[in-house]
Design an enzyme around this catalytic site. Structure first.
Site, PDB file in Angstrom:
ATOM      1  N   ASN A  84       0.862  -1.179   0.000  1.00 18.33           N
ATOM      2  CA  ASN A  84       0.000   0.000   0.000  1.00 18.33           C
ATOM      3  C   ASN A  84       0.904   1.235   0.000  1.00 18.33           C
ATOM      4  O   ASN A  84       2.139   1.123   0.044  1.00 18.33           O
ATOM      5  CB  ASN A  84      -1.005  -0.024   1.164  1.00 18.33           C
ATOM      6  CG  ASN A  84      -0.353   0.073   2.529  1.00 18.33           C
ATOM      7  OD1 ASN A  84       0.733   0.636   2.711  1.00 18.33           O
ATOM      8  ND2 ASN A  84      -1.012  -0.496   3.525  1.00 18.33           N
ATOM      9  N   GLY A 116      -5.770   2.806  -1.900  1.00 23.69           N
ATOM     10  CA  GLY A 116      -7.075   2.939  -1.268  1.00 23.69           C
ATOM     11  C   GLY A 116      -8.128   3.365  -2.267  1.00 23.69           C
ATOM     12  O   GLY A 116      -8.247   2.801  -3.354  1.00 23.69           O
ATOM     13  N   GLY A 119      -7.383   3.836  -6.052  1.00 24.37           N
ATOM     14  CA  GLY A 119      -7.074   2.727  -6.945  1.00 24.37           C
ATOM     15  C   GLY A 119      -5.693   2.159  -6.711  1.00 24.37           C
ATOM     16  O   GLY A 119      -5.295   1.911  -5.574  1.00 24.37           O
ATOM     17  N   ASP A 147      -6.083  -7.956   1.523  1.00 23.09           N
ATOM     18  CA  ASP A 147      -5.933  -9.402   1.375  1.00 23.09           C
ATOM     19  C   ASP A 147      -6.770  -9.917   0.210  1.00 23.09           C
ATOM     20  O   ASP A 147      -6.337 -10.787  -0.547  1.00 23.09           O
ATOM     21  CB  ASP A 147      -6.353 -10.121   2.666  1.00 23.09           C
ATOM     22  CG  ASP A 147      -5.407  -9.830   3.817  1.00 23.09           C
ATOM     23  OD1 ASP A 147      -4.224  -9.550   3.560  1.00 23.09           O
ATOM     24  OD2 ASP A 147      -5.854  -9.896   4.972  1.00 23.09           O
ATOM     25  N   SER A 186     -16.318 -10.922   3.966  1.00 20.42           N
ATOM     26  CA  SER A 186     -16.496  -9.922   2.908  1.00 20.42           C
ATOM     27  C   SER A 186     -15.865 -10.327   1.582  1.00 20.42           C
ATOM     28  O   SER A 186     -16.052  -9.650   0.569  1.00 20.42           O
ATOM     29  CB  SER A 186     -15.903  -8.580   3.356  1.00 20.42           C
ATOM     30  OG  SER A 186     -14.492  -8.682   3.485  1.00 20.42           O
TER      31      SER A 186
END
Length: 199
Positions: A84, A116, A119, A147, A186
């Site tokens: 990230n 985030g 993109g 993940d 999710s």
């Protein structure tokens, strides 16, 4: 949290207990088309698994989370590095995410920097390849989105999709995942990802 922010607590006891690869582990690595790892196992085990997989031509991916210094020996075995923006800055040695990302792209053939809601940016052979926009969704809980992205990306590469196509598939998977609560519950089914991409 109520604002849809990411909250993860990792009890690392079991992960810390993995100190060597068994013969069964090594066999699994040599029979796999893709190895996807994080840094929640001891670094020595990550390095050993990457070395074994790389030596037999298995595609080696590392999601460098949580961020920690990566030895050159490990970097040499990687085909893909996924980070990230915060991890990119920490590992790439700059507060500027683009500068840091380019530094990482000089060390690993292909790098994905997830941004985030903005993109992701894909780097190939030391240069930025493309930016992929995030899909517009109302996030409920971002826990596990990274993940989900990594797993969907690895599955796509294992199926033979190209770099950019696999990243777009992973982006759709992550977009679906933030619309539900929890890390594992999710994770979307493939049919939902395909439907989202089909429009």
């Amino acid at each position: 949290s109520s604002a849809g922010e990411n909250t993860i607590i990792v009890p690392s006891g079991a992960n810390a207990g993995v100190v060597i690869l068994t013969d069964q582990d090594r066999a699994a690595l040599t029979e796999s088309s893709v190895l996807l790892m994080q840094l929640e196992l001891p670094l020595s085990v990550v390095q050993e698994a990457a070395t074994v997989a790389h030596s037999v031509g298995t595609v080696v991916m590392l999601n460098a989370a949580p961020a920690s210094e990566l030895p050159k020996e490990l970097l040499r075995t990687l085909d893909y590095l996924i980070v990230n923006e915060h991890e990119a800055c920490e590992l790439g040695g700059s507060d500027d995410v683009t500068t840091a990302s380019l530094a990482l792209a000089a060390l690993v053939p292909r790098v994905i920097v997830t941004l985030g809601g903005a993109g992701s940016a894909l780097y190939d052979a030391g240069a930025e390849l493309v930016k992929i926009s995030a899909l517009a969704v109302d996030p409920v809980d971002t826990t596990g989105a990274g993940d989900t992205f990594c797993g969907a990306f690895a599955a796509s590469i294992a199926e033979g999709r190209g770099f950019e196509e696999a990243a777009r598939f992973a982006t759709a998977a992550a977009a679906l995942s933030v619309q539900a609560v929890g890390a594992v519950p999710s994770i979307p089914a493939r049919s939902r990802i395909d439907a989202l991409l089909a429009g």
